[in-house]
Structures are given as C-alpha cells and as structure tokens.
Design a protein around this motif. Structure first.
Motif, mmCIF file in Angstrom:
data_model
loop_
_atom_site.group_PDB
_atom_site.id
_atom_site.type_symbol
_atom_site.label_atom_id
_atom_site.label_comp_id
_atom_site.label_asym_id
_atom_site.label_seq_id
_atom_site.Cartn_x
_atom_site.Cartn_y
_atom_site.Cartn_z
ATOM 1 N N TYR A 49 -23.848 -71.537 7.559
ATOM 2 C CA TYR A 49 -23.351 -70.862 8.759
ATOM 3 C C TYR A 49 -24.181 -69.648 9.139
ATOM 4 C CZ TYR A 49 -19.094 -73.468 9.830
ATOM 5 O OH TYR A 49 -18.206 -74.434 10.235
ATOM 6 N N THR A 50 -24.415 -68.749 8.193
ATOM 7 C CA THR A 50 -25.091 -67.496 8.538
ATOM 8 C C THR A 50 -26.533 -67.733 8.963
ATOM 9 O OG1 THR A 50 -25.617 -67.120 6.193
ATOM 10 C CG2 THR A 50 -23.625 -66.092 7.051
ATOM 11 N N GLU A 51 -27.248 -68.594 8.258
ATOM 12 C CA GLU A 51 -28.645 -68.832 8.614
ATOM 13 C C GLU A 51 -28.760 -69.512 9.968
ATOM 14 O OE1 GLU A 51 -30.978 -67.510 7.143
ATOM 15 O OE2 GLU A 51 -30.392 -67.152 5.086
ATOM 16 N N THR A 52 -27.920 -70.489 10.221
ATOM 17 C CA THR A 52 -27.975 -71.180 11.514
ATOM 18 C C THR A 52 -27.625 -70.236 12.653
ATOM 19 O OG1 THR A 52 -27.334 -73.260 10.433
ATOM 20 C CG2 THR A 52 -27.105 -73.140 12.818
ATOM 21 N N ALA A 53 -26.562 -69.467 12.485
ATOM 22 C CA ALA A 53 -26.144 -68.548 13.542
ATOM 23 C C ALA A 53 -27.176 -67.464 13.802
ATOM 24 C CB ALA A 53 -24.804 -67.913 13.176
ATOM 25 N N ASN A 54 -27.897 -67.053 12.770
ATOM 26 C CA ASN A 54 -28.870 -65.973 12.924
ATOM 27 C C ASN A 54 -30.139 -66.401 13.643
ATOM 28 O OD1 ASN A 54 -27.289 -64.041 11.694
ATOM 29 N ND2 ASN A 54 -28.211 -64.320 9.672
ATOM 30 N N VAL A 55 -30.613 -67.630 13.391
ATOM 31 C CA VAL A 55 -31.961 -67.959 13.866
ATOM 32 C C VAL A 55 -32.029 -69.060 14.906
ATOM 33 C CG1 VAL A 55 -32.916 -67.254 11.643
ATOM 34 C CG2 VAL A 55 -32.491 -69.675 12.065
ATOM 35 N N HIS A 56 -30.966 -69.837 15.130
ATOM 36 C CA HIS A 56 -31.084 -70.936 16.087
ATOM 37 C C HIS A 56 -31.458 -70.418 17.469
ATOM 38 C CE1 HIS A 56 -29.967 -74.427 18.602
ATOM 39 N NE2 HIS A 56 -30.410 -75.097 17.554
ATOM 40 N N ASP A 61 -22.067 -72.051 19.038
ATOM 41 C CA ASP A 61 -20.626 -72.117 19.279
ATOM 42 C C ASP A 61 -19.979 -72.493 17.947
ATOM 43 O OD1 ASP A 61 -18.029 -72.988 19.855
ATOM 44 O OD2 ASP A 61 -18.576 -73.717 21.844
ATOM 45 N N LEU A 62 -19.449 -71.501 17.240
ATOM 46 C CA LEU A 62 -18.965 -71.726 15.880
ATOM 47 C C LEU A 62 -17.802 -72.716 15.795
ATOM 48 C CD1 LEU A 62 -19.276 -68.079 14.531
ATOM 49 C CD2 LEU A 62 -20.751 -70.023 14.004
ATOM 50 N N PRO A 110 -19.779 -65.847 11.345
ATOM 51 C CA PRO A 110 -20.097 -67.103 10.656
ATOM 52 C C PRO A 110 -19.390 -67.256 9.311
ATOM 53 C CG PRO A 110 -22.089 -66.102 11.557
ATOM 54 C CD PRO A 110 -20.994 -65.100 11.732
ATOM 55 N N THR A 111 -19.282 -66.152 8.554
ATOM 56 C CA THR A 111 -18.652 -66.251 7.231
ATOM 57 C C THR A 111 -17.168 -66.594 7.326
ATOM 58 O OG1 THR A 111 -18.356 -63.841 7.259
ATOM 59 C CG2 THR A 111 -20.289 -64.706 6.103
ATOM 60 N N TYR A 112 -16.544 -66.200 8.413
ATOM 61 C CA TYR A 112 -15.133 -66.514 8.643
ATOM 62 C C TYR A 112 -14.951 -68.033 8.702
ATOM 63 C CZ TYR A 112 -10.607 -66.319 11.191
ATOM 64 O OH TYR A 112 -9.302 -66.457 11.590
ATOM 65 N N TRP A 113 -15.822 -68.702 9.466
ATOM 66 C CA TRP A 113 -15.734 -70.154 9.604
ATOM 67 C C TRP A 113 -16.193 -70.860 8.327
ATOM 68 C CZ3 TRP A 113 -13.359 -72.559 13.537
ATOM 69 C CH2 TRP A 113 -13.042 -71.773 14.660
#
Length: 521
Positions: A49-56, A61-62, A110-113
């Motif tokens: 989650y964190t890596e995808t949300a940070n760099v995509h 959309d989580l 992201p960590t929440y999901w």
C-alpha cells in the motif's frame, strides 16, 4: 447468531467481527494463533500500500485498489466478497460479514487500508478452508496482481522466485558461466563462456552434469537445476560430470563469479555490421560500445554502416537505453520523463562523442520493440542520427520503478511517462518508422514509397504520428492502422532496405532528413 451492528462514531473507528455459530470456536483462537504469520502479512500489505500510493504516476484510489485486490480472492473461494462504500468496509463469506470496519478520517492513509486487508485475510483463513490451506505467498500474489492491474497495464508484482530471475536478468547473478539444456543424465552443457570459472575448471560443451553438491539432478526441471548452479559470488559449487570417452564421472569444483547475461550480439552482412540488442541490462551500453569497436577493428575502412536490430526487444533498464543513445549522439535531449513523484521528473541529455564516428546507422523495430528500445530508437530518429526501418513499435511509454518487498518479491510501479526528443509521448502509439515495411513484398518498392512525397510517404506518416493525441480514440486507431505489425510476405525485407540505405549515401541522407525533427533539443 450474529452480533448486532454497531453504529459508527464520527471520530472513532469501531470494528465488529461477525461470526456464525459454526465458526465461534475458530473466532476465539484462529486469527491470532500464528502471530509471526500475522506480523509478516501486516508488513507485506503495508509495503504494498505505502509504496504504491507514494510513487504511482496517478493518485491511488485506496478503496477501489482494495476492492479490486480482495475481489481476486473469489477465484480461490467464490463465497468471499468485499463491499466498500463511503461509510464502511465489509468482507463477507456466504453473504455473512466476517470483518467490518467503519471508515474514519484516517481512511486516506495507506496503512489504514493495509491493516484492514490484513484483518480481512486473517478472518478469511478462519471462514474458508480452501483459503486457509493456501501457501502464504498466494495471499500477496493474488491480491497484488489484481490491485496493481487495476491501476495500469504495466504495474505488477513479482513473487520472490520470479523477482530473483528478473533481477538476474537486470544486474546479473552468481554463476559459473555456462548455458545448459535438459538431458536424461540431468543437464547437458551447451555453451561455456570464455574467461569464466567453468572454462577455467576445464568444463567443455557436451559435458553432462549428473549431480550438484552431491545430489542427483536427474529428472529435475531445468529451472531448478539452474537455481542450484547459481549462488553467492565467491562461493563454490561441486559438480559430478559425465564426459564421452571417460569410463568414470569427474568431480569438479567450480567457483562462482558475477555473471551478467549478454544482450548484444554482433554479426556482419557484407560490409555492414549488424548488432542485435535483445534487452537492456546493466552492461548493455558497455557491450554495445565494444561491439561497435570490434566491428570497426575487424572490418576497418571497409565498414560502411551499422544496423541496430531492436526487433523483439521488450526493453529493460532506462539508464542503459539513455547511455546507448548517448553513444551515437554528440548533444541534445535524449528523452524526458514526467510523473507525480518529485524524483520522476528527469531530462536526459547527450554528451559529446560518437562511438561510431559518424558511420550511418539504420535501426530495425517492430511491434515487439518496447520501452527502453523505444527510447533509443526515438532519440536516434528525432536527431537524424539513424533511419528507422520496420513496423510501428509497441507503445510502452511508461517507466516502472522497482521496489524490493519484505518477502524478497518486487513491486514494479509505473511512476513516469517518457517523451521523445521531439515532444510526443510514446505511450500507446509507439514510434512510427521512417520506412514502414508492414506487409511489404519488395524492398526497392517499399523504400521508394517511403521516400516519396505522397500520402503514404514517410514525411506525411511521421508528421501525423508526432501530432497525434493518443487520448483521442479515433485519432489513435487511425495512427495504429498506418504501419501495423504484420509479417513480411517473403524474406527479411527490413535487412534488405537497411542495406539499400547504407549502400547509397544519397538515399541515406534523404531518409535521415525526413525522419529528423528540426527542433529536437
């Protein structure tokens, strides 16, 4: 009996675990019965989650990412079903909630999901026997494959075994320097690389490997044998060798060294050097420079041109594509990359020096020339350094950053799109060759058509491609229909046209002028 639903608090996350009477005992002990596994799952999903949300390249959309990933679990057990709306996350089994969490202001983290997915997987292992019996890796692979595919067609996950193989292609591996094929004894040596440990140990083509480190390899898959031969650099592997003419097996100990697969192959057609580049790994540009030098040394003044064959080259390392283009360019923009992450914005400029010292260059491309291959081809075409011959390239105009995962796997996340020096995006529509050979039957006729000033000529087709908006569906379909990837009716017409160009300085200059973009800088 089901527990009653709990009304959401506006500022506090309230979680209710629902469980049918049949599952009550499992609920009491199952989720936390393996705290080490649970901790690993939490770490893995947080990394995804964190890596995808940070760099995509696009904001993620989580909720959609989560729903897409969890929906893939239905392929394992059709009774599993995620439901997500603006109020709550609910994971069901046989239409009964097994995990529910009401969403709060933290739902943009992201960590929440990731934590919710971890909990959903834990509860699914209780509710579903088939799900519980899966290897741990299947949870990550199933979820990540689906969730990432929902973002774009190139973001993906590689499990630890596949990641190791992909990394070996990019940067090399600890090996002994041989190529093998399957054999009833185990494996037969097909090639021994000069200067590598296998050659120094006296291994030769035709030797059969019967055992590795004392264990028979008879009937093992070739991939497994290859993995056994590889290992850390500066370690040794013991081989049992059967050799024709010898009554008894040989015991040979071979050290391992860093092996980077060769991706550059030199041959010659008349007075032209043909250099095939199969992919781009960390030594491609170095070996390309060596191939040009070798061709000049072996042929001398008789060498009249170079043919770079990028057909079937699906790409590889971005920096190697840039460095390969820089070998032939004295100045100017090679490519530009742009994305959402601040570090994704890059410009790559050529530095003085031409390894070919002005020799004419023809580049061959087709529908399987992609990514890094397209960067090299577009740069040489736009700057008028090479004539592109063949068919429209694949159109992979995006860059994936590779992220190591806690389990040894890798994430490949699309984080930027790159542009040709002339400013057009390579994504989807690819590169239009100067000389299109789609469905061609005759080299001379095809070349004459391309160099003509008519509507089927290269100047018109290139101008249409460079101006095209890939987002306009009608325009995109029209461009893709101009030079589609179709087999030739006979022979290798691409090579034939390359020879015609290299043998005629006048034709070569004309083709270069047509392909050159005046403002490429």
């Amino acid at each position: 009996m089901l527990f009653p639903a709990i009304a959401p608090h506006p500022f506090r996350s309230v979680t209710a675990i629902f469980c049918g009477t049949v599952l009550l005992s499992a609920c009491a002990s199952g989720p936390d019965s393996d705290p080490i596994l649970n901790a690993r799952m939490k770490t893995m999903f947080e990394a995804i989650y964190t890596e995808t949300a940070n760099v995509h390249i696009d904001p993620v959309d989580l909720p959609r990412f989560t729903r897409t990933g969890l929906s893939a679990f239905k392929a394992i057990d059709t009774a599993l079903e995620p439901e997500i709306d603006e109020r709550a996350f609910v994971f069901k089994y046989d239409d009964e909630p097994i995990f529910t969490q009401y969403l709060t202001v933290a739902a943009n983290e992201p960590t929440y999901w990731a934590d919710m997915v971890t909990q959903a997987v834990r509860q699914s292992r209780i509710a579903s026997e088939s799900f519980a019996d899966l290897p741990e890796e299947d949870y990550y692979e199933t979820f990540a494959d689906a969730a990432l595919a929902g973002l774009d067609r190139f973001s993906r996950y590689a499990n630890p075994r596949d990641a190791a193989a992909l990394k070996a292609e990019r940067v090399g591996f600890g090996g002994i320097g041989i190529e093998i094929e399957s054999h009833p004894d185990g494996a037969r040596i097909e090639q021994v690389e000069p200067g590598k440990p296998a050659a120094a140990a006296g291994l030769v083509v035709g030797d059969r490997i019967a055992a590795i480190d004392g264990s028979s390899i008879r009937n093992l898959p070739l991939r497994t044998i290859t993995e056994k031969l590889r290992g850390p650099v500066d370690t040794a592997v013991s081989l049992t060798i059967r050799r024709d003419g010898l009554p008894n097996p040989l015991s040979v100990e071979v050290g391992r060294t860093q092996i980077v697969p060769n991706t550059v192959f030199l041959s010659r057609i008349n007075d032209h050097a043909v250099i095939r580049i199969s992919s781009f790994n960390e030594r491609t540009s170095k070996r390309l420079a060596e191939a040009v030098s070798q061709a000049r040394s072996e042929t001398g003044t008789a060498l009249t041109g170079l043919i770079l064959d990028l057909r079937g080259n699906l790409g590889g390392l971005l920096d190697q594509a840039v460095d390969s283009a820089d070998l032939f360019l004295d100045a100017g923009l090679i490519s530009r990359a742009d994305g959402r992450h601040p570090r994704s914005h890059q410009r790559f400029e050529a530095e003085p020096g031409d390894v070919a010292e002005g020799l004419p260059v023809v580049v061959l491309i087709n529908g399987a020339s992609a990514s890094a291959a397209e960067i090299l081809a577009a740069a040489l075409q736009d700057h008028g350094r090479a004539v592109l011959v063949g068919m429209n390239s694949f159109g992979k105009g995006s860059i994936q950053t590779v992220i190591d995962m806690p389990n040894g796997g890798e994430l490949y996340i699309t984080w930027a799109r790159f542009m040709a020096p002339s400013g057009y995006a390579l994504d989807r529509l690819g590169i239009m060759p100067t000389v299109c050979t789609s469905g061609a039957t005759d080299a001379v006729t095809t070349l004459n058509t391309a160099l003509s000033g008519g509507p089927d000529g290269a100047r018109t087709m290139l101008d249409r491609r460079r101006r095209a908006n890939a987002a306009d569906e009608k325009t995109a379909k029209a461009i893709l229909s101009l030079c589609p990837w179709r087999p030739h009716a006979s022979g290798d017409i691409d090579i034939g046209i390359a020879e015609l160009l290299l043998d005629s300085p006048a034709l070569m200059r004309r083709a270069l002028d047509i392909g050159r973009f005046a403002d490429a800088s």
